[in-house]
Design a protein around this motif. Structure first.
Motif, PDB file in Angstrom:
ATOM      1  N   ILE A   1       0.811  -1.554  -0.205  1.00 21.27           N
ATOM      2  CA  ILE A   1       0.234  -0.290  -0.131  1.00 21.27           C
ATOM      3  C   ILE A   1       0.414   0.961   0.022  1.00 21.27           C
ATOM      4  O   ILE A   1       1.535   1.297   1.203  1.00 21.27           O
ATOM      5  N   SER A   2       0.639   2.131  -1.344  1.00 27.88           N
ATOM      6  CA  SER A   2       1.483   3.276  -0.689  1.00 27.88           C
ATOM      7  C   SER A   2       0.852   4.742  -1.693  1.00 27.88           C
ATOM      8  O   SER A   2      -0.092   3.714  -2.798  1.00 27.88           O
ATOM      9  N   LYS A   3       0.285   5.589  -1.045  1.00 29.31           N
ATOM     10  CA  LYS A   3       0.196   6.954  -1.613  1.00 29.31           C
ATOM     11  C   LYS A   3      -1.465   6.213  -2.251  1.00 29.31           C
ATOM     12  O   LYS A   3      -1.936   6.315  -3.596  1.00 29.31           O
ATOM     13  N   ARG A   4      -2.272   6.173  -1.130  1.00 26.63           N
ATOM     14  CA  ARG A   4      -3.458   5.529  -0.964  1.00 26.63           C
ATOM     15  C   ARG A   4      -3.859   4.338  -2.004  1.00 26.63           C
ATOM     16  O   ARG A   4      -5.628   4.543  -3.054  1.00 26.63           O
ATOM     17  N   LEU A   5      -3.148   3.874  -2.605  1.00 21.35           N
ATOM     18  CA  LEU A   5      -3.175   2.387  -3.894  1.00 21.35           C
ATOM     19  C   LEU A   5      -2.751   1.585  -2.837  1.00 21.35           C
ATOM     20  O   LEU A   5      -1.575   1.331  -1.571  1.00 21.35           O
ATOM     21  N   LEU A   6      -3.727   0.330  -3.681  1.00 22.64           N
ATOM     22  CA  LEU A   6      -2.790  -1.671  -2.710  1.00 22.64           C
ATOM     23  C   LEU A   6      -2.921  -1.533  -4.589  1.00 22.64           C
ATOM     24  O   LEU A   6      -2.999  -2.089  -5.254  1.00 22.64           O
TER      25      LEU A   6
ATOM     26  N   HIS B   1     -10.004   3.548  -2.205  1.00 22.76           N
ATOM     27  CA  HIS B   1     -11.662   4.072  -1.531  1.00 22.76           C
ATOM     28  C   HIS B   1     -12.718   3.364  -2.479  1.00 22.76           C
ATOM     29  O   HIS B   1     -13.627   3.373  -2.313  1.00 22.76           O
ATOM     30  N   ASN B   2     -11.991   2.080  -3.772  1.00 25.47           N
ATOM     31  CA  ASN B   2     -12.486   1.726  -3.728  1.00 25.47           C
ATOM     32  C   ASN B   2     -13.132   0.052  -3.678  1.00 25.47           C
ATOM     33  O   ASN B   2     -13.691  -0.824  -4.592  1.00 25.47           O
ATOM     34  N   ILE B   3     -11.952   0.019  -2.097  1.00 22.01           N
ATOM     35  CA  ILE B   3     -12.437  -1.398  -2.082  1.00 22.01           C
ATOM     36  C   ILE B   3     -13.663  -1.805  -1.401  1.00 22.01           C
ATOM     37  O   ILE B   3     -13.771  -0.888  -0.238  1.00 22.01           O
ATOM     38  N   ALA B   4     -14.435  -2.394  -1.862  1.00 21.82           N
ATOM     39  CA  ALA B   4     -15.543  -2.625  -1.073  1.00 21.82           C
ATOM     40  C   ALA B   4     -15.513  -3.923  -0.065  1.00 21.82           C
ATOM     41  O   ALA B   4     -15.946  -3.628   1.008  1.00 21.82           O
ATOM     42  N   ARG B   5     -14.227  -4.881  -0.078  1.00 14.98           N
ATOM     43  CA  ARG B   5     -14.484  -5.887   1.379  1.00 14.98           C
ATOM     44  C   ARG B   5     -13.263  -6.923   0.465  1.00 14.98           C
ATOM     45  O   ARG B   5     -12.898  -6.840  -0.162  1.00 14.98           O
TER      46      ARG B   5
ATOM     47  N   ASP C   1       0.546 -19.562   4.909  1.00 14.95           N
ATOM     48  CA  ASP C   1      -0.208 -19.269   6.517  1.00 14.95           C
ATOM     49  C   ASP C   1      -1.520 -18.098   6.713  1.00 14.95           C
ATOM     50  O   ASP C   1      -1.382 -17.866   6.281  1.00 14.95           O
ATOM     51  N   PRO C   2      -2.707 -19.425   6.995  1.00 14.16           N
ATOM     52  CA  PRO C   2      -3.335 -18.725   7.285  1.00 14.16           C
ATOM     53  C   PRO C   2      -3.349 -17.455   8.306  1.00 14.16           C
ATOM     54  O   PRO C   2      -4.455 -16.447   7.230  1.00 14.16           O
ATOM     55  N   GLN C   3      -3.252 -17.576   8.938  1.00 13.33           N
ATOM     56  CA  GLN C   3      -2.615 -15.875   9.602  1.00 13.33           C
ATOM     57  C   GLN C   3      -2.390 -15.255   9.318  1.00 13.33           C
ATOM     58  O   GLN C   3      -2.632 -13.599   9.347  1.00 13.33           O
ATOM     59  N   HIS C   4      -1.151 -14.813   8.428  1.00 12.32           N
ATOM     60  CA  HIS C   4      -1.009 -14.318   8.142  1.00 12.32           C
ATOM     61  C   HIS C   4      -2.049 -13.284   6.691  1.00 12.32           C
ATOM     62  O   HIS C   4      -1.422 -11.930   6.598  1.00 12.32           O
ATOM     63  N   LEU C   5      -2.800 -13.998   6.035  1.00  9.99           N
ATOM     64  CA  LEU C   5      -3.295 -13.464   5.367  1.00  9.99           C
ATOM     65  C   LEU C   5      -4.373 -12.703   6.066  1.00  9.99           C
ATOM     66  O   LEU C   5      -5.103 -11.339   5.934  1.00  9.99           O
ATOM     67  N   ASN C   6      -4.571 -13.233   7.667  1.00 10.31           N
ATOM     68  CA  ASN C   6      -5.808 -12.176   8.499  1.00 10.31           C
ATOM     69  C   ASN C   6      -5.218 -11.636   8.980  1.00 10.31           C
ATOM     70  O   ASN C   6      -5.534 -10.478   9.487  1.00 10.31           O
ATOM     71  N   HIS C   7      -3.632 -10.853   8.836  1.00 11.83           N
ATOM     72  CA  HIS C   7      -3.115  -9.980   9.815  1.00 11.83           C
ATOM     73  C   HIS C   7      -3.182 -10.011   8.076  1.00 11.83           C
ATOM     74  O   HIS C   7      -3.744  -7.912   7.975  1.00 11.83           O
ATOM     75  N   LEU C   8      -2.791 -10.118   7.759  1.00 11.56           N
ATOM     76  CA  LEU C   8      -3.096  -8.626   5.644  1.00 11.56           C
ATOM     77  C   LEU C   8      -4.359  -8.074   5.910  1.00 11.56           C
ATOM     78  O   LEU C   8      -4.909  -7.091   5.599  1.00 11.56           O
ATOM     79  N   VAL C   9      -5.449  -8.403   5.949  1.00 11.47           N
ATOM     80  CA  VAL C   9      -6.073  -8.332   6.164  1.00 11.47           C
ATOM     81  C   VAL C   9      -6.858  -7.017   7.448  1.00 11.47           C
ATOM     82  O   VAL C   9      -7.316  -5.964   7.084  1.00 11.47           O
ATOM     83  N   GLY C  10      -6.471  -7.104   8.116  1.00  8.00           N
ATOM     84  CA  GLY C  10      -6.259  -6.071   8.959  1.00  8.00           C
ATOM     85  C   GLY C  10      -5.671  -4.667   9.152  1.00  8.00           C
ATOM     86  O   GLY C  10      -6.012  -3.644   9.299  1.00  8.00           O
ATOM     87  N   GLN C  11      -4.663  -5.320   7.920  1.00 10.17           N
ATOM     88  CA  GLN C  11      -3.714  -4.052   7.471  1.00 10.17           C
ATOM     89  C   GLN C  11      -4.270  -3.170   6.261  1.00 10.17           C
ATOM     90  O   GLN C  11      -4.111  -2.191   6.588  1.00 10.17           O
TER      91      GLN C  11
ATOM     92  N   HIS D   1      -7.155  -1.361   8.429  1.00 11.09           N
ATOM     93  CA  HIS D   1      -6.256  -0.178   8.652  1.00 11.09           C
ATOM     94  C   HIS D   1      -5.820   1.101   7.785  1.00 11.09           C
ATOM     95  O   HIS D   1      -6.445   2.375   7.856  1.00 11.09           O
ATOM     96  N   ALA D   2      -5.343   0.493   6.274  1.00  9.77           N
ATOM     97  CA  ALA D   2      -4.841   1.596   5.900  1.00  9.77           C
ATOM     98  C   ALA D   2      -5.726   2.138   5.159  1.00  9.77           C
ATOM     99  O   ALA D   2      -6.285   2.912   4.856  1.00  9.77           O
ATOM    100  N   ILE D   3      -7.893   1.888   4.637  1.00  8.00           N
ATOM    101  CA  ILE D   3      -8.638   2.386   4.011  1.00  8.00           C
ATOM    102  C   ILE D   3      -8.767   3.137   4.776  1.00  8.00           C
ATOM    103  O   ILE D   3      -9.305   4.519   4.916  1.00  8.00           O
ATOM    104  N   ASP D   4      -9.191   3.347   6.764  1.00  9.58           N
ATOM    105  CA  ASP D   4      -9.309   4.436   7.451  1.00  9.58           C
ATOM    106  C   ASP D   4      -8.108   5.272   7.545  1.00  9.58           C
ATOM    107  O   ASP D   4      -8.831   6.283   7.917  1.00  9.58           O
ATOM    108  N   ASN D   5      -7.187   5.118   7.303  1.00 10.41           N
ATOM    109  CA  ASN D   5      -5.559   5.613   7.438  1.00 10.41           C
ATOM    110  C   ASN D   5      -5.058   6.054   6.339  1.00 10.41           C
ATOM    111  O   ASN D   5      -3.704   5.728   6.096  1.00 10.41           O
ATOM    112  N   PRO D   6      -5.264   7.191   5.591  1.00 13.28           N
ATOM    113  CA  PRO D   6      -4.657   6.951   4.046  1.00 13.28           C
ATOM    114  C   PRO D   6      -3.647   7.865   4.611  1.00 13.28           C
ATOM    115  O   PRO D   6      -2.728   7.269   3.347  1.00 13.28           O
ATOM    116  N   GLU D   7      -2.217   7.853   5.133  1.00 14.11           N
ATOM    117  CA  GLU D   7      -0.813   7.947   5.328  1.00 14.11           C
ATOM    118  C   GLU D   7      -0.492   6.571   5.007  1.00 14.11           C
ATOM    119  O   GLU D   7       1.011   6.581   5.349  1.00 14.11           O
TER     120      GLU D   7
END
Length: 175
Positions: free
Chosen positions: A5-10, A20-24, A120-130, A133-139
């Motif tokens: 994630i860089s400059k509001r882009l995944l 801002h276009n990510i729905a889920r 590793d499913p835990q790695h993916l679950n961590h990515l979902v959280g990250q 978080h990035a969707i709510d925090n643009p920086e």
């Protein structure tokens, strides 16, 4: 493959998704359609064998008139049937031997969906959280390494399963 994630882009590899276009964003287990693969093989085998037997009977009837042509025709029919059975069998074995994968899916408000994998499913679950978080925090900026996958929807269960009872012509589109 790199997910960052860089400059509001995944970024997933070379594909960019505006945050801002990510729905889920979610994880799930991608399982091969083993039962469907066996059913496809059995149906294909039944059709091929029925067609080969029918053509053999027709060839035998033709043999009454010209035995040279009929023998070659019957041989050709069974060689073709054998090739089609081998192809269907190999396709079934590929699905039966396909691995179950843990994946992270990113759906946008449009039609596109990105899917990445990890052992590793835990790695993916961590990515979902990250990503959430990035969707709510643009920086927010980060970078992870993930595995890319190429799967055929014909061979894997993909997405949500919905059981619908009643009605006719249900295609999953709301009018």
């Amino acid at each position: 493959m790199e997910l960052r994630i860089s400059k509001r882009l995944l970024w997933i590899g070379t594909a960019a998704y505006p945050l801002h276009n990510i729905a889920r964003v979610y994880t799930f287990t991608l399982r091969p359609r083993r039962k469907d693969a066996v059913q496809r093989f059995v149906i294909a085998a039944a059709i091929v064998i029925a067609a080969a037997i029918t053509l053999t009977i027709l060839g035998s009837l033709t043999a009454l008139v010209n035995s040279d042509v009929a023998g070659g025709l019957v041989m050709f029919v069974w060689l073709g049937a054998s090739a089609m059975l081998i192809y269907s069998f190999v396709e079934m074995v590929m699905v039966l031997g396909g691995p179950t994968r843990y994946v992270l899916a990113v759906e946008t408000s449009g039609a596109s969906t990105a899917v990445v994998s990890s052992s590793d499913p835990q790695h993916l679950n961590h990515l979902v959280g990250q990503i959430s978080h990035a969707i709510d925090n643009p920086e927010t900026e980060f970078k992870f390494t993930v595995e890319s996958i190429n799967v055929s929807p014909k061979n894997y269960y993909f997405g949500d399963n919905v059981n619908m009872y009643g009605g006719t012509g249900n295609v999953g589109i709301a009018a």
